[in-house]
Design a protein around this motif. Structure first.
Motif, mmCIF file in Angstrom:
data_model
loop_
_atom_site.group_PDB
_atom_site.id
_atom_site.type_symbol
_atom_site.label_atom_id
_atom_site.label_comp_id
_atom_site.label_asym_id
_atom_site.label_seq_id
_atom_site.Cartn_x
_atom_site.Cartn_y
_atom_site.Cartn_z
ATOM 1 N N ILE A 147 1.072 16.017 -3.136
ATOM 2 C CA ILE A 147 0.694 14.882 -2.288
ATOM 3 C C ILE A 147 0.097 13.810 -3.191
ATOM 4 O O ILE A 147 -1.043 13.949 -3.660
ATOM 5 C CB ILE A 147 -0.334 15.279 -1.208
ATOM 6 N N PRO A 148 0.821 12.723 -3.475
ATOM 7 C CA PRO A 148 0.221 11.626 -4.240
ATOM 8 C C PRO A 148 -0.637 10.729 -3.341
ATOM 9 O O PRO A 148 -0.353 10.562 -2.155
ATOM 10 C CB PRO A 148 1.431 10.869 -4.786
ATOM 11 N N ASN A 149 -1.669 10.165 -3.939
ATOM 12 C CA ASN A 149 -2.608 9.288 -3.238
ATOM 13 C C ASN A 149 -3.079 8.266 -4.267
ATOM 14 O O ASN A 149 -2.950 8.493 -5.464
ATOM 15 C CB ASN A 149 -3.792 10.118 -2.716
ATOM 16 N N ALA B 280 4.704 13.820 1.765
ATOM 17 C CA ALA B 280 4.115 12.556 2.214
ATOM 18 C C ALA B 280 3.425 11.889 1.044
ATOM 19 O O ALA B 280 2.999 12.544 0.089
ATOM 20 C CB ALA B 280 3.114 12.779 3.347
ATOM 21 N N VAL B 281 3.334 10.583 1.117
ATOM 22 C CA VAL B 281 2.515 9.782 0.206
ATOM 23 C C VAL B 281 1.326 9.273 1.009
ATOM 24 O O VAL B 281 1.487 8.842 2.157
ATOM 25 C CB VAL B 281 3.315 8.610 -0.382
ATOM 26 N N PHE B 282 0.141 9.338 0.415
ATOM 27 C CA PHE B 282 -1.071 8.867 1.076
ATOM 28 C C PHE B 282 -1.646 7.668 0.339
ATOM 29 O O PHE B 282 -1.570 7.579 -0.898
ATOM 30 C CB PHE B 282 -2.127 9.976 1.103
ATOM 31 N N VAL B 283 -2.239 6.743 1.077
ATOM 32 C CA VAL B 283 -3.033 5.658 0.510
ATOM 33 C C VAL B 283 -4.359 5.627 1.265
ATOM 34 O O VAL B 283 -4.378 5.556 2.500
ATOM 35 C CB VAL B 283 -2.315 4.292 0.618
ATOM 36 N N THR B 284 -5.457 5.688 0.513
ATOM 37 C CA THR B 284 -6.798 5.694 1.100
ATOM 38 C C THR B 284 -7.338 4.276 1.131
ATOM 39 O O THR B 284 -7.418 3.603 0.090
ATOM 40 C CB THR B 284 -7.733 6.601 0.287
ATOM 41 N N ILE B 285 -7.711 3.794 2.326
ATOM 42 C CA ILE B 285 -8.235 2.427 2.490
ATOM 43 C C ILE B 285 -9.601 2.496 3.181
ATOM 44 O O ILE B 285 -9.712 3.051 4.258
ATOM 45 C CB ILE B 285 -7.251 1.556 3.291
ATOM 46 N N THR B 286 -10.610 1.925 2.537
ATOM 47 C CA THR B 286 -10.706 1.565 1.133
ATOM 48 C C THR B 286 -10.777 2.829 0.285
ATOM 49 O O THR B 286 -11.003 3.913 0.812
ATOM 50 C CB THR B 286 -11.964 0.717 0.858
ATOM 51 N N ASN B 287 -10.604 2.657 -1.043
ATOM 52 C CA ASN B 287 -10.516 3.795 -1.953
ATOM 53 C C ASN B 287 -11.926 4.290 -2.285
ATOM 54 O O ASN B 287 -12.569 3.797 -3.214
ATOM 55 C CB ASN B 287 -9.757 3.377 -3.214
ATOM 56 N N ASN B 288 -12.391 5.277 -1.550
ATOM 57 C CA ASN B 288 -13.780 5.735 -1.644
ATOM 58 C C ASN B 288 -14.113 6.253 -3.034
ATOM 59 O O ASN B 288 -15.095 5.842 -3.650
ATOM 60 C CB ASN B 288 -14.014 6.817 -0.584
ATOM 61 N N SER B 289 -13.300 7.181 -3.552
ATOM 62 C CA SER B 289 -13.604 7.785 -4.846
ATOM 63 C C SER B 289 -13.590 6.767 -5.974
ATOM 64 O O SER B 289 -14.224 6.984 -7.012
ATOM 65 C CB SER B 289 -12.590 8.887 -5.161
ATOM 66 N N GLY B 290 -12.880 5.684 -5.792
ATOM 67 C CA GLY B 290 -12.793 4.661 -6.826
ATOM 68 C C GLY B 290 -13.774 3.530 -6.661
ATOM 69 O O GLY B 290 -13.602 2.469 -7.273
ATOM 70 N N GLY B 291 -14.792 3.701 -5.824
ATOM 71 C CA GLY B 291 -15.812 2.676 -5.687
ATOM 72 C C GLY B 291 -15.724 1.867 -4.416
ATOM 73 O O GLY B 291 -16.221 0.738 -4.359
ATOM 74 N N GLY B 292 -15.087 2.405 -3.377
ATOM 75 C CA GLY B 292 -14.959 1.661 -2.127
ATOM 76 C C GLY B 292 -14.089 0.430 -2.278
ATOM 77 O O GLY B 292 -14.292 -0.580 -1.601
ATOM 78 N N PRO C 255 7.670 9.915 4.088
ATOM 79 C CA PRO C 255 6.739 9.193 4.959
ATOM 80 C C PRO C 255 5.474 8.752 4.222
ATOM 81 O O PRO C 255 5.030 9.415 3.277
ATOM 82 C CB PRO C 255 6.411 10.213 6.056
ATOM 83 N N LEU C 256 4.926 7.639 4.670
ATOM 84 C CA LEU C 256 3.690 7.092 4.125
ATOM 85 C C LEU C 256 2.582 7.241 5.166
ATOM 86 O O LEU C 256 2.747 6.835 6.320
ATOM 87 C CB LEU C 256 3.874 5.616 3.762
ATOM 88 N N PHE C 257 1.467 7.824 4.746
ATOM 89 C CA PHE C 257 0.307 7.981 5.618
ATOM 90 C C PHE C 257 -0.882 7.221 5.041
ATOM 91 O O PHE C 257 -1.005 7.079 3.817
ATOM 92 C CB PHE C 257 -0.081 9.458 5.757
#
Length: 459
Positions: free
Chosen positions: A120-122, A180-192, A213-215
């Protein structure tokens, strides 16, 4: 309000709760009892609690009124329909599956799509997301842009996924091994840090080429939309709800913790368009959470989330929210304390590795700094670094890409004087940083060790 420097909260305080003022000696004793892990500290011993912004915000008058309207019918409650309407007004996915919080949505989804041999890439997985992926035997892979790995680098959208690396990764692994591919918004681990619409469109295009699919991990969607509104060309005149709906339109589904930008103290959901996957996920929901129209939540919680989703996209609220976070980050930057720049949406991240270069990453400089902030000033932050991400499923340990201390600001909870106090304490501790020593772990679980591990100071 743009004329004035003073940050005016777009609300009045209606109720207050006391803060107990402890001495340094009392906090020292609390640390020893807690094994030097701030997650084990009694909240009554904390003066300013910046451990997390998850579920710690203050609910509004209208949310509390909604709690009184909560209908506890087992199936088909009116509160479920109020919740569903609010979710789909912003995220018009076909299936909405309520859960008691975001990690339950992750658990259900990755149980359905994960497994050995899968990846799972993110942009960057956060702690529970990574753990839920890895629990199934799948691999959690972080593909944030290079700027997102360097705290001091300035970039308006440091949360962006590296699209070229994603394409190469999918080519190497094969679409059949990436569910699936994931994108975290906002990127918490990277500093919000936020993700741009342009980046989401580019990720969507890659996913379409590979048929994947993109999640979205969307728990801070409103803050991300505000950064798009403020920073991305052509977006400044668009209403925030329209930007949110476009973000949703680029995805096939989402996981959500309503304890963040749902402005609620509990709750979450999984939403998606795929009928077959939704059926499998609902079966798991019934087994582990509850009936599909409440999913582990009381009707009153559904009402609080429904109202919170209406409030969180208000521009006056978002302007206050982002400016008040930047107030803390800019003040620390002005006195030379290294932080992730630019300031993120929900938190300020101190670069503990840069501040404490004499403490090696495997001696946990982030944990050492977080402990010192609590001991000296009663401020509870959270290590985001080698303690949280350094241990791998096979039991080995390596240093994380960054060692940060996150000061997460609960929504609508603290005043400017609280933040001024935090600035004073952080500056005092930083000036004496050379005296701090690292820690060693004396007890830890196999996964998510940062929650319950116990430490001891190094001599």
């Amino acid at each position: 309000m743009e004329r004035w420097k003073t940050i005016i909260e777009p609300f009045r305080i209606h109720s207050v709760e006391p803060i107990r003022l402890r001495s340094v000696e009392e906090r020292e004793a609390a640390l020893r009892e807690a094994g030097w892990n701030l997650f084990n500290v009694h909240a009554d011993d904390v003066m300013v609690d910046l451990l997390t912004d998850s579920g710690t915000g203050a609910m509004s008058r209208d949310q509390w009124a909604g709690i009184q309207r909560g209908d506890e019918s087992y199936a088909g409650s009116p509160s479920w329909y109020a919740f569903l309407e609010s979710v789909q007004a912003l995220f018009p996915f076909k299936h909405v599956i309520p859960t008691h919080q975001g990690r339950a949505a992750e658990k259900i989804l990755f149980s359905a799509i994960g497994g050995p041999g899968k990846a799972i890439p993110n942009n960057t997985h956060f702690d529970t997301t990574r753990a839920n992926v890895e629990y199934t035997g799948a691999e959690a892979v972080d593909l944030v842009i290079p700027e997102g790995r360097v705290p001091s680098t300035l970039h308006p959208f440091k949360g962006n996924m590296d699209v070229a690396v994603l394409e190469a990764f999918l080519t190497e692994r094969g679409a059949g091994n990436v569910p699936a591919v994931f994108v975290t918004i906002t990127n918490n681990s990277g500093g919000g840090q936020p993700v741009s619409l342009a980046n989401l469109r580019a990720v969507r295009a890659v996913c379409d080429r590979f048929g994947i699919p993109l999640f979205l991990d969307a728990c801070r969607f409103a803050e991300n939309a505000w950064f798009i509104h403020e920073r991305e060309e052509g977006q400044g005149d668009r209403p925030i709800p329209d930007i949110v709906r476009e973000m949703a339109s680029l995805a096939d589904g989402m996981t959500m913790s309503a304890k963040k930008d749902g402005l609620a103290n509990i709750g979450g959901w999984l939403a998606l368009d795929d009928d077959d996957l939704a059926e499998r996920c609902r079966n798991l929901l019934i087994l582990t959470e509850g009936f599909p129209t409440y999913g582990g939540l009381a009707g009153r919680d559904l009402e609080a989330i429904a109202q919170g989703l209406r409030e969180v996209v208000d521009e006056d609220y978002l302007r206050y929210r982002i400016r008040s976070t930047a107030y803390l980050g800019d003040a620390l930057d002005e006195v030379g304390i290294p932080t992730v720049r630019p300031v993120g949406g929900h938190a300020v991240y101190i670069d503990a590795r840069a501040l404490l270069p004499h403490i090696r990453p495997l001696e946990y400089p982030g944990q050492a700094l977080a402990v010192a902030l609590f001991r000296e000033g009663g401020i509870r932050g959270c290590e985001i670094g080698t303690v949280m991400f350094g241990r791998h499923p096979d039991g080995t340990e390596t240093e994380a890409s960054m060692d940060l201390v996150r000061l997460a600001i609960p929504r609508r909870t603290y005043t400017q004087s609280h933040i001024d106090y935090v600035i004073e304490v952080v500056r005092w501790v930083a000036e004496r940083g050379a005296d701090l020593r690292g820690l060693r772990i004396v007890e830890e679980p196999r996964a998510l060790r940062h929650f319950t591990a116990r430490f001891a100071p190094l001599d």
